[in-house]
Motif scaffolding. Structure first.
Motif, PDB file in Angstrom:
ATOM      1  N   LEU A  99       0.838  -1.192   0.000  1.00  0.00           N
ATOM      2  CA  LEU A  99       0.000   0.000   0.000  1.00  0.00           C
ATOM      3  C   LEU A  99       0.877   1.246   0.000  1.00  0.00           C
ATOM      4  O   LEU A  99       1.819   1.352   0.791  1.00  0.00           O
ATOM      5  N   SER A 100       0.570   2.176  -0.908  1.00  0.00           N
ATOM      6  CA  SER A 100       1.302   3.437  -0.991  1.00  0.00           C
ATOM      7  C   SER A 100       0.330   4.598  -1.005  1.00  0.00           C
ATOM      8  O   SER A 100      -0.777   4.492  -1.539  1.00  0.00           O
ATOM      9  N   LEU A 101       0.747   5.710  -0.435  1.00  0.00           N
ATOM     10  CA  LEU A 101      -0.041   6.940  -0.400  1.00  0.00           C
ATOM     11  C   LEU A 101       0.794   8.050  -1.019  1.00  0.00           C
ATOM     12  O   LEU A 101       1.924   8.308  -0.581  1.00  0.00           O
ATOM     13  N   LEU A 102       0.263   8.691  -2.063  1.00  0.00           N
ATOM     14  CA  LEU A 102       0.917   9.836  -2.699  1.00  0.00           C
ATOM     15  C   LEU A 102       0.127  11.090  -2.358  1.00  0.00           C
ATOM     16  O   LEU A 102      -1.037  11.219  -2.713  1.00  0.00           O
ATOM     17  N   VAL A 103       0.772  12.017  -1.672  1.00  0.00           N
ATOM     18  CA  VAL A 103       0.121  13.232  -1.196  1.00  0.00           C
ATOM     19  C   VAL A 103       0.636  14.431  -1.975  1.00  0.00           C
ATOM     20  O   VAL A 103       1.852  14.622  -2.110  1.00  0.00           O
ATOM     21  N   GLY A 104      -0.296  15.238  -2.492  1.00  0.00           N
ATOM     22  CA  GLY A 104       0.065  16.464  -3.180  1.00  0.00           C
ATOM     23  C   GLY A 104      -0.278  17.685  -2.352  1.00  0.00           C
ATOM     24  O   GLY A 104      -0.590  17.593  -1.158  1.00  0.00           O
ATOM     25  N   SER A 105      -0.249  18.836  -2.988  1.00  0.00           N
ATOM     26  CA  SER A 105      -0.460  20.093  -2.274  1.00  0.00           C
ATOM     27  C   SER A 105      -1.872  20.218  -1.715  1.00  0.00           C
ATOM     28  O   SER A 105      -2.131  21.042  -0.833  1.00  0.00           O
ATOM     29  N   VAL A 117      -2.871   5.105  -3.448  1.00  0.00           N
ATOM     30  CA  VAL A 117      -3.921   6.091  -3.193  1.00  0.00           C
ATOM     31  C   VAL A 117      -3.302   7.470  -3.338  1.00  0.00           C
ATOM     32  O   VAL A 117      -2.272   7.763  -2.719  1.00  0.00           O
ATOM     33  N   THR A 118      -3.888   8.317  -4.176  1.00  0.00           N
ATOM     34  CA  THR A 118      -3.424   9.697  -4.291  1.00  0.00           C
ATOM     35  C   THR A 118      -4.430  10.620  -3.625  1.00  0.00           C
ATOM     36  O   THR A 118      -5.635  10.419  -3.742  1.00  0.00           O
ATOM     37  N   TYR A 119      -3.932  11.618  -2.934  1.00  0.00           N
ATOM     38  CA  TYR A 119      -4.815  12.626  -2.330  1.00  0.00           C
ATOM     39  C   TYR A 119      -4.218  14.004  -2.586  1.00  0.00           C
ATOM     40  O   TYR A 119      -3.057  14.281  -2.246  1.00  0.00           O
ATOM     41  N   GLY A 120      -5.003  14.875  -3.195  1.00  0.00           N
ATOM     42  CA  GLY A 120      -4.538  16.232  -3.442  1.00  0.00           C
ATOM     43  C   GLY A 120      -3.463  16.318  -4.498  1.00  0.00           C
ATOM     44  O   GLY A 120      -2.791  17.349  -4.613  1.00  0.00           O
ATOM     45  N   TYR A 121      -3.295  15.275  -5.290  1.00  0.00           N
ATOM     46  CA  TYR A 121      -2.321  15.283  -6.389  1.00  0.00           C
ATOM     47  C   TYR A 121      -3.090  15.432  -7.695  1.00  0.00           C
ATOM     48  O   TYR A 121      -3.978  14.628  -7.994  1.00  0.00           O
ATOM     49  N   SER A 122      -2.747  16.447  -8.483  1.00  0.00           N
ATOM     50  CA  SER A 122      -3.546  16.804  -9.668  1.00  0.00           C
ATOM     51  C   SER A 122      -2.988  16.229 -10.959  1.00  0.00           C
ATOM     52  O   SER A 122      -3.405  16.640 -12.033  1.00  0.00           O
ATOM     53  N   PHE A 123      -2.024  15.317 -10.869  1.00  0.00           N
ATOM     54  CA  PHE A 123      -1.449  14.649 -12.040  1.00  0.00           C
ATOM     55  C   PHE A 123      -0.810  15.655 -12.998  1.00  0.00           C
ATOM     56  O   PHE A 123      -0.935  15.542 -14.214  1.00  0.00           O
ATOM     57  N   GLY A 124      -0.078  16.610 -12.430  1.00  0.00           N
ATOM     58  CA  GLY A 124       0.603  17.615 -13.232  1.00  0.00           C
ATOM     59  C   GLY A 124       2.078  17.359 -13.420  1.00  0.00           C
ATOM     60  O   GLY A 124       2.770  18.185 -14.024  1.00  0.00           O
TER      61      GLY A 124
END
Length: 456
Positions: free
Chosen positions: A67-73, A352-359
């Motif tokens: 399990l991985s979590l990718l957190v953006g701004s 799981v990504t949260y707050g990451y806009s795929f930019g």
């Protein structure tokens, strides 16, 4: 009405993304394109019905082998807004370049357009300025271009000033949270802790949660301190930790009472990687070190001076900075992205990504490669898809059966996520046990009911 204004959910056996909007006082939500779904009655449904559709699915995915979590701004924005009532992404510097300004602006704009963003930000300009400095350094002693040396010196000085402002803006975000109303700050941190622990609450027998972030601030580190979550990264040391390339599978164990020679994995441990660097990472000589910068410090200057760097902000390891040469530009980021790819691209892996806009193309490429493995799954949670990039990637990658979507400010805000849709942030064996008991008592034939109760 544009798609970006809808709430969107696609989980479990949903064939296509379900669009819905807030409803009237009687119901919480109203379907937009569909009249009826299997899990709700009619066109209207409540948060409780949506919870029964989302939460069991996320609980199942969170117990994946990896399990991985990718957190953006978006996470920083959510916490800052909860604590302060407003938010700032820190990208507005207020300074500009006096030399090659038009060239830098045009190249930064082209870079932003390639990644699907409408306009360039300060990160794009810093990247271009670094590349320009590297190119001009080759020509500075060339007699055919006598003016290059002076312009190069000016450009380098202005880049240092912009990095100073950029770093102070990031620190100001932390500081605004520290100085917020104590009750609001505490409530915001409680939500953040519960959010992080929903992912990190894995038994010691499972692979550790991998937390990745593109943020420069230290909100995740601060929440881990509050929650008692132990973070393992590549830094080694106490007073001035050093970034190490030789990452071994370092972990934390304990010896159970009365049992000798059988250490067990400690619960409440996660692996942590900051893909774009951090506000407290600096380049000192041949090493990348983490300085003791307090959370919410007003300025970085005294801490850089303590490290012997005076006002050299170009030593800050903020992606894509610290480009003294090509080798420095690639290190340590090449190591961090190797960790990212190794954690994601393996069977039975959930991201799981949260707050990451795929930019970020370099991140998207790894995620796309992960989805080529049939047993992997991607869960995208975001407050909004105002740029349209999330749904564009959803269509482009063609792996819809391996993707779940929870998008919209009425569902993906951090309050409702924690209260309704994310799994309980604890390793709760009692819940597992009672589920087994209820299954035994109510799912078996009536003639075996008494026998089953006697065996219990």
């Amino acid at each position: 009405m544009d798609d970006k204004e809808y709430n969107i959910v696609k989980v479990r056996d949903d064939k296509t993304p379900i669009k819905y909007l807030p409803s009237n006082e009687t119901h919480d939500f109203e379907l937009v394109d569909q009249e009826k779904l299997d899990w709700c009655n009619g066109k209207f449904f409540s948060k409780s019905e949506l919870r029964t559709h989302i939460e069991p699915w996320l609980t199942s995915l969170f117990q994946s082998e990896h399990l991985s979590l990718l957190v953006g701004s978006g996470l920083t924005t959510a916490v800052q807004y909860a604590a302060c009532g407003s938010s700032d992404n820190g990208m507005g510097v207020g300074k500009s370049f006096s030399v090659f300004s038009d060239n830098i602006a045009q190249a930064a704009s082209n870079s932003a357009i390639r990644t699907g963003r409408e306009k360039a930000n300060i990160e794009d300009e810093i990247r271009v300025a670094n590349e320009l400095i590297a190119g001009l350094s080759i020509l500075k002693d060339n007699s055919d271009f006598p003016e290059i040396g002076a312009k190069l010196e000016t450009l380098s000085s202005e880049l240092n000033d912009i990095l100073n402002c950029f770093a102070n803006n990031i620190s100001a975000i932390e500081r605004s949270i520290v100085l917020a109303d104590p009750q609001k700050r505490e409530a915001a941190f409680n939500k953040l802790v519960m959010f992080i622990m929903s992912f990190a609450s894995r038994t010691g027998t499972r692979d550790r949660l991998n937390i990745f972030t593109t943020n420069y601030d230290r909100l995740i580190e601060a929440s881990a301190d509050v929650a008692g979550l132990r973070l393992i990264d590549r830094f080694v040391g106490a007073l001035s930790p050093v970034f190490r390339s030789s990452r071994l599978d370092v972990d934390m164990h304990y010896n159970p009472p009365g049992i000798r020679g059988e250490p067990r994995y400690l619960e409440g441990v996660a692996r942590f990687t900051k893909l774009h660097g951090s506000l407290d990472w600096i380049n000192v000589g041949d090493d990348i070190r983490r300085i003791g910068l307090p959370f919410g410090a007003g300025t970085l200057k005294p801490f850089l001076e303590a490290a012997g760097l005076s006002t050299d902000y170009s030593s800050l390891m903020i992606y894509p900075n610290s480009a003294k040469d090509r080798e420095t530009a690639e290190y340590p980021y090449v190591e961090l992205f190797r960790d990212f790819a190794a954690a994601l691209c393996r069977p039975n892996s959930t991201l799981v990504t949260y707050g990451y806009s795929f930019g970020d193309d370099h991140i998207n490429r790894v995620i796309r490669d992960m989805l080529t493995i049939p047993s992997t799954h991607l869960v995208v949670i975001d407050y909004s898809d105002s740029t349209g990039r999330i749904m564009k990637k959803y269509e482009q990658w063609g792996r819809q059966s391996q993707m779940s979507l929870i998008i919209g400010n009425d569902t993906a805000n951090i309050d409702d996520l924690v209260d309704y849709y994310l799994p309980k942030p604890s390793i709760d064996r009692a819940s597992i046990r009672i589920a087994d008991i209820l299954k035994q008592r109510f799912n078996q034939p009536a003639k075996n009911e008494k026998e089953g109760e006697a065996n219990e």
